[in-house]
Design a protein around this motif. Structure first.
Motif, PDB file in Angstrom:
ATOM      1  N   SER A  92       0.829  -1.205   0.000  1.00 61.05           N
ATOM      2  CA  SER A  92       0.000   0.000   0.000  1.00 61.05           C
ATOM      3  C   SER A  92       0.864   1.256   0.000  1.00 61.05           C
ATOM      4  CB  SER A  92      -0.893   0.007   1.243  1.00 61.05           C
ATOM      5  OG  SER A  92      -0.109  -0.031   2.411  1.00 61.05           O
ATOM      6  N   ASN A  93       0.247   2.352  -0.451  1.00 61.02           N
ATOM      7  CA  ASN A  93       0.838   3.669  -0.312  1.00 61.02           C
ATOM      8  C   ASN A  93      -0.224   4.593   0.291  1.00 61.02           C
ATOM      9  OD1 ASN A  93      -0.599   5.160  -2.649  1.00 61.02           O
ATOM     10  ND2 ASN A  93       0.264   3.351  -3.647  1.00 61.02           N
ATOM     11  N   GLU A  94       0.258   5.640   0.897  1.00 60.61           N
ATOM     12  CA  GLU A  94      -0.602   6.492   1.723  1.00 60.61           C
ATOM     13  C   GLU A  94      -1.735   7.151   0.950  1.00 60.61           C
ATOM     14  OE1 GLU A  94      -0.097  10.256   4.822  1.00 60.61           O
ATOM     15  OE2 GLU A  94       1.649   9.297   3.922  1.00 60.61           O
ATOM     16  N   PRO A  95      -1.510   7.788  -0.218  1.00 59.75           N
ATOM     17  CA  PRO A  95      -2.632   8.463  -0.904  1.00 59.75           C
ATOM     18  C   PRO A  95      -3.749   7.503  -1.335  1.00 59.75           C
ATOM     19  CG  PRO A  95      -0.521   9.229  -1.754  1.00 59.75           C
ATOM     20  CD  PRO A  95      -0.232   8.038  -0.914  1.00 59.75           C
ATOM     21  N   GLU A  96      -3.382   6.332  -1.870  1.00 52.30           N
ATOM     22  CA  GLU A  96      -4.406   5.390  -2.317  1.00 52.30           C
ATOM     23  C   GLU A  96      -5.239   4.875  -1.136  1.00 52.30           C
ATOM     24  OE1 GLU A  96      -2.535   2.306  -4.466  1.00 52.30           O
ATOM     25  OE2 GLU A  96      -1.986   3.558  -6.191  1.00 52.30           O
ATOM     26  N   ILE A  97      -4.574   4.547  -0.036  1.00 52.83           N
ATOM     27  CA  ILE A  97      -5.287   4.041   1.137  1.00 52.83           C
ATOM     28  C   ILE A  97      -6.187   5.127   1.723  1.00 52.83           C
ATOM     29  CG2 ILE A  97      -4.978   3.210   3.495  1.00 52.83           C
ATOM     30  CD1 ILE A  97      -4.549   1.139   1.349  1.00 52.83           C
ATOM     31  N   ARG A  98      -5.692   6.363   1.747  1.00 50.34           N
ATOM     32  CA  ARG A  98      -6.509   7.456   2.289  1.00 50.34           C
ATOM     33  C   ARG A  98      -7.755   7.673   1.433  1.00 50.34           C
ATOM     34  NH1 ARG A  98      -2.851  10.937   2.671  1.00 50.34           N
ATOM     35  NH2 ARG A  98      -2.432  10.803   4.904  1.00 50.34           N
ATOM     36  N   ASN A 607       8.097   9.069  -3.225  1.00 47.43           N
ATOM     37  CA  ASN A 607       8.729   8.793  -1.940  1.00 47.43           C
ATOM     38  C   ASN A 607       7.682   8.438  -0.882  1.00 47.43           C
ATOM     39  OD1 ASN A 607      11.349   9.253  -2.876  1.00 47.43           O
ATOM     40  ND2 ASN A 607      11.205  11.469  -2.492  1.00 47.43           N
ATOM     41  N   GLY A 608       6.488   9.070  -0.965  1.00 46.04           N
ATOM     42  CA  GLY A 608       5.402   8.733  -0.032  1.00 46.04           C
ATOM     43  C   GLY A 608       4.824   7.360  -0.286  1.00 46.04           C
ATOM     44  N   LYS A 609       4.963   6.849  -1.497  1.00 41.74           N
ATOM     45  CA  LYS A 609       4.438   5.512  -1.800  1.00 41.74           C
ATOM     46  C   LYS A 609       5.310   4.384  -1.272  1.00 41.74           C
ATOM     47  CE  LYS A 609       1.952   6.782  -6.018  1.00 41.74           C
ATOM     48  NZ  LYS A 609       1.841   6.556  -7.486  1.00 41.74           N
ATOM     49  N   ARG A 610       6.419   4.699  -0.674  1.00 41.65           N
ATOM     50  CA  ARG A 610       7.331   3.684  -0.112  1.00 41.65           C
ATOM     51  C   ARG A 610       7.678   2.626  -1.167  1.00 41.65           C
ATOM     52  NH1 ARG A 610       4.212   1.891   5.247  1.00 41.65           N
ATOM     53  NH2 ARG A 610       2.634   1.484   3.656  1.00 41.65           N
ATOM     54  N   THR A 611       8.160   3.100  -2.288  1.00 36.57           N
ATOM     55  CA  THR A 611       8.462   2.203  -3.400  1.00 36.57           C
ATOM     56  C   THR A 611       9.579   1.231  -3.051  1.00 36.57           C
ATOM     57  OG1 THR A 611       7.829   3.998  -4.893  1.00 36.57           O
ATOM     58  CG2 THR A 611       9.000   2.135  -5.848  1.00 36.57           C
ATOM     59  N   VAL A 612      10.613   1.754  -2.373  1.00 36.35           N
ATOM     60  CA  VAL A 612      11.763   0.894  -2.047  1.00 36.35           C
ATOM     61  C   VAL A 612      11.348  -0.213  -1.088  1.00 36.35           C
ATOM     62  CG1 VAL A 612      14.082   0.874  -1.064  1.00 36.35           C
ATOM     63  CG2 VAL A 612      13.338   2.830  -2.439  1.00 36.35           C
ATOM     64  N   SER A 613      10.602   0.190  -0.025  1.00 35.71           N
ATOM     65  CA  SER A 613      10.168  -0.830   0.939  1.00 35.71           C
ATOM     66  C   SER A 613       9.202  -1.820   0.296  1.00 35.71           C
ATOM     67  CB  SER A 613       9.498  -0.163   2.136  1.00 35.71           C
ATOM     68  OG  SER A 613       8.362   0.581   1.726  1.00 35.71           O
ATOM     69  N   LEU A 619      10.083  -8.621  -3.134  1.00 39.41           N
ATOM     70  CA  LEU A 619      11.134  -9.623  -3.271  1.00 39.41           C
ATOM     71  C   LEU A 619      11.003 -10.706  -2.191  1.00 39.41           C
ATOM     72  CD1 LEU A 619      14.215  -7.338  -4.097  1.00 39.41           C
ATOM     73  CD2 LEU A 619      13.056  -8.937  -5.636  1.00 39.41           C
ATOM     74  N   GLU A 620      10.711 -10.287  -0.965  1.00 38.66           N
ATOM     75  CA  GLU A 620      10.521 -11.281   0.109  1.00 38.66           C
ATOM     76  C   GLU A 620       9.341 -12.190  -0.195  1.00 38.66           C
ATOM     77  OE1 GLU A 620      10.108  -9.104   3.673  1.00 38.66           O
ATOM     78  OE2 GLU A 620      12.223  -8.442   3.753  1.00 38.66           O
ATOM     79  N   ASP A 621       8.230 -11.597  -0.671  1.00 36.49           N
ATOM     80  CA  ASP A 621       7.058 -12.412  -1.021  1.00 36.49           C
ATOM     81  C   ASP A 621       7.372 -13.360  -2.171  1.00 36.49           C
ATOM     82  OD1 ASP A 621       5.703 -11.102   0.955  1.00 36.49           O
ATOM     83  OD2 ASP A 621       4.713  -9.681  -0.401  1.00 36.49           O
ATOM     84  N   TYR A 622       8.174 -12.845  -3.127  1.00 31.90           N
ATOM     85  CA  TYR A 622       8.567 -13.701  -4.261  1.00 31.90           C
ATOM     86  C   TYR A 622       9.394 -14.898  -3.780  1.00 31.90           C
ATOM     87  CZ  TYR A 622      10.939 -15.162  -8.542  1.00 31.90           C
ATOM     88  OH  TYR A 622      11.452 -15.895  -9.580  1.00 31.90           O
ATOM     89  N   LYS A 623      10.311 -14.634  -2.847  1.00 30.21           N
ATOM     90  CA  LYS A 623      11.094 -15.743  -2.292  1.00 30.21           C
ATOM     91  C   LYS A 623      10.197 -16.720  -1.529  1.00 30.21           C
ATOM     92  CE  LYS A 623      15.368 -13.046  -1.835  1.00 30.21           C
ATOM     93  NZ  LYS A 623      16.341 -12.470  -0.868  1.00 30.21           N
ATOM     94  N   ALA A 624       9.215 -16.168  -0.791  1.00 28.61           N
ATOM     95  CA  ALA A 624       8.304 -17.052  -0.041  1.00 28.61           C
ATOM     96  C   ALA A 624       7.481 -17.903  -0.989  1.00 28.61           C
ATOM     97  CB  ALA A 624       7.391 -16.211   0.850  1.00 28.61           C
ATOM     98  N   ILE A 625       7.022 -17.306  -2.104  1.00 26.66           N
ATOM     99  CA  ILE A 625       6.235 -18.070  -3.081  1.00 26.66           C
ATOM    100  C   ILE A 625       7.091 -19.173  -3.708  1.00 26.66           C
ATOM    101  CG2 ILE A 625       5.098 -17.897  -5.331  1.00 26.66           C
ATOM    102  CD1 ILE A 625       4.105 -15.142  -4.476  1.00 26.66           C
TER     103      ILE A 625
END
Length: 639
Positions: A92-98, A607-613, A619-625
């Motif tokens: 999620s990112n802040e503007p879409e969730i809001r 930057n507000g969308k937390r693209t890096v995180s 990537l973590e979800d991809y490894k889990a899958i």
């Protein structure tokens, strides 16, 4: 945005979402909290759509993706028009969730989105929390203990389960028993010796069930009495005490009649004496059996015959057994002879029993025939008595007529004089009756009209009383709601910090309004300045074009004659071209600056969308899958 986030968080809490007090902004929402809030809002908006969704994220990645797609489709079904997908909830990112939460909060019903319309108080808040917890547990699908995951152990633990076993409780102050109408001894027993409610049931697990059963019985009794009193009690025009006493007497009378009907002796019962005596005692306890037990123990001719027959038969059987005993030889007999003799006696007794049953059937048939013939004879006797009475009346008339025949003329004159006198008397009485009848008829009409007016007035007052009862009930409900609202507001007021006064909030609101007004004024001023500047630029541009055209024309005329003027014309054309390029460069610079500002805003948004995180999370979800897929492939190969 802080005020908007606070309003959103408050509305989500009212919808049933469990949000910690530390969360003050939408930016702090995790994926689990976002999913829970969206599902709770969907359940309030459309229960049929939201009840099929789980408010907890499953542990598997594939199940998470499916839940995200289901939530996105549900939000679109409710009417959300923005871009939405599984990434909105998982990454999620802040503007879409809001924007999503603003849409869902606007879709919430008014009674859920507005806290002032809800029942209040600590008990109401506790009930809402219990209901939310029960709904949450019911929404989780049941799994066997061997298949349940660690996340389900809290909601599906194998705790102690008890069956619903209710036991009667003794409550001193309840709807059924009034403490004011009880004697002092009973009140002293309640106060000093009555056990608490938790100690009255034999098992401690039966206390909640007993309390629920007692409460439901009292509530249903109160509702039944109110409905009966509003439907039948008001129409009887009696006080509640009189209506209850009359209903009790009527019920006691019906029970007494039923017992009397059941106490009548029947031909097919042999133990009627004992049952009728018991019923007689019961009727005496009701106060209705004043004539004694002879009424109930009175038998018919058939019962007396039956008693005589069954009392005589044992004596005959005893005599026969004595004769058989005397007929037996004194010497000892063998067992075979004894069995043969017993079988012979048994066959003789069976034949006698068959003969007696045949005789009883014949006697019963004779009794029925005699009863029918007696009924016919009694009917004929009544008819003959009626005909004899008519004949006696006619004979009396004829005898009186015969006695009058010797002096017929005088008797006729006397009869005529009597007839005339009686006719005059009838006319006189008719005239007097007319004199009395007219005022009586008027009085009857007046009284009838008065009675009808009173009935209409009473019916009108009765309808008014019913309306008043309804209004009183509605007013009581509104008073309860307002009282609960007052308690909730008082509890909220007590929880608020006393340092901040109302004037502080008022000043803050006024400051916000003033800032908004200043911003509007500045925006309006900037827009007007921009318009004026654009007008000035347009005017200068037009003036420059016109001046260049006139100068070009004048210099071009002189340039044909003079060489120096021709050079001036070339310099003028070069100057005009350079000025045009300079103006174009300035406009391009402004456009580039605007693009730079737009790009900076886009950078801030990204930057507000937390693209890096989000990328790291992807990537973590991809490894889990990949791990899940490898585990499934290993299971397939092993199978």
């Amino acid at each position: 945005m802080e005020e908007v986030d606070r309003i959103l968080i408050h509305s989500l809490r009212q919808a049933g979402t469990d949000i910690d007090e530390d969360v003050q902004s939408v930016k702090q929402f995790t994926s689990e909290l976002i999913v829970e809030a969206v599902v709770k809002c969907l359940r309030v908006i459309d229960p049929a759509l939201g009840n099929g969704l789980s408010h907890a994220l499953p542990p598997g990645m594939s199940a998470r993706f499916r839940l995200g797609m289901s939530l996105a489709q549900s939000c679109q079904d409710v009417g959300f028009k923005g871009e939405i997908g599984y990434q909105t909830f998982l990454y999620s990112n802040e503007p879409e969730i809001r924007s999503l939460f603003m849409f869902l909060v606007e879709k919430l019903p008014r009674e859920r989105a507005d806290a002032s319309d809800q029942p209040a108080g600590k008990s109401a808040l506790l009930q809402r929390a219990i209901a939310a917890q029960i709904k949450a547990q019911l929404s989780v699908p049941w799994l066997p203990l061997s298949c349940s995951l660690p996340i389900h152990h809290k909601t599906q633990s194998s705790g102690p389960c008890h069956s619903f076993h209710a036991q009667p409780l003794s409550l001193p102050y309840s709807v059924k028993v009034s403490s004011r109408k009880q004697p002092k001894e009973v009140q002293e027993y309640w106060r000093n010796y009555l056990l608490p409610v938790t100690a009255q049931p034999s098992q401690h697990a039966s206390v909640p069930a007993s309390l629920l059963e007692n409460h439901i019985s009292e509530l249903s009794a109160t509702q039944e009495w109110e409905s009966e009193w509003n439907s039948q009690g008001l129409l009887s025009r009696l006080t509640p005490e009189e209506y209850r006493s009359r209903k009790k007497a009527r019920l006691q009378k019906r029970i007494e009649e039923q017992l009397r009907a059941a106490a009548q002796p029947r031909p097919d019962t042999h133990g009627a004496t004992r049952s009728t005596s018991d019923l007689a005692d019961l009727l005496q306890s009701f106060g209705g059996a004043s004539t004694g037990g002879d009424v109930l123990t009175k038998g018919t001719r058939f019962t007396h015959t039956e008693k005589f027959t069954f009392t005589q038969e044992p004596e005959k059987a005893a005599q026969q057994m004595a004769a058989a005993a005397s007929a037996l030889p004194s010497s000892h007999q063998s067992e075979e002879d004894l069995k043969a003799q017993q079988e012979a006696e048994l066959s003789v007794l069976q034949q006698q029993l068959q003969q007696l049953s045949i005789q009883m059937e014949e006697v019963g048939g004779d009794i029925k025939q005699l009863t029918v013939s007696i009924q016919q004879v009694s009917d004929e006797l009544q008819q003959k008595e009626v005909s004899n009475g008519e004949k006696e009346n006619s004979i009396k008339m004829k005898r009186q007529t015969i006695d009058l025949l010797p002096d017929a003329e005088n008797n006729l004159l006397k009869l005529q004089s009597l007839i005339e006198a009686s006719s005059k008397r009838v006319v006189h009485l008719a005239s007097q009756w007319e004199k009395h009848r007219v005022p009586l008829i008027d009085e009857h009409r007046r009284l009838k009209e008065l009675c009808s007016n009173r009935e209409s007035e009473s019916s009108r007052k009765l309808s008014e009383i019913k309306d008043l009862h309804d209004k009183i009930r509605q007013s009581a409900e509104e008073a309860k709601k307002k009282e609960s609202l007052y308690k909730q507001l008082l509890a909220e007021y007590e929880t608020l910090s006393k340092d901040v006064s109302r004037s502080t909030y008022t000043m803050r609101i006024l400051e916000i309004v003033g800032n908004i007004k200043k911003q509007k004024e500045e925006i309006t001023k900037i827009l007007s300045d921009t318009k004026d500047l654009q007008k000035e630029i347009n005017g200068l541009t037009g003036k420059l074009d016109r001046t260049f055209a006139v100068t070009d024309e004048l210099v071009f005329k002189d340039a044909k004659k003079d060489e120096s003027v021709r050079k001036s014309y070339k310099y003028l054309a070069a100057l005009h071209e350079n000025c045009t390029q300079l103006i174009q460069t300035i406009e391009d610079t402004g456009t580039i600056m605007r693009e730079i500002r737009d790009l900076e805003e886009q950078i801030e948004t990204e930057n507000g969308k937390r693209t890096v995180s989000n990328l790291e999370k992807i990537l973590e979800d991809y490894k889990a899958i990949r791990q899940e897929n490898s585990a499934l492939a290993a299971k397939i190969r092993e199978g």
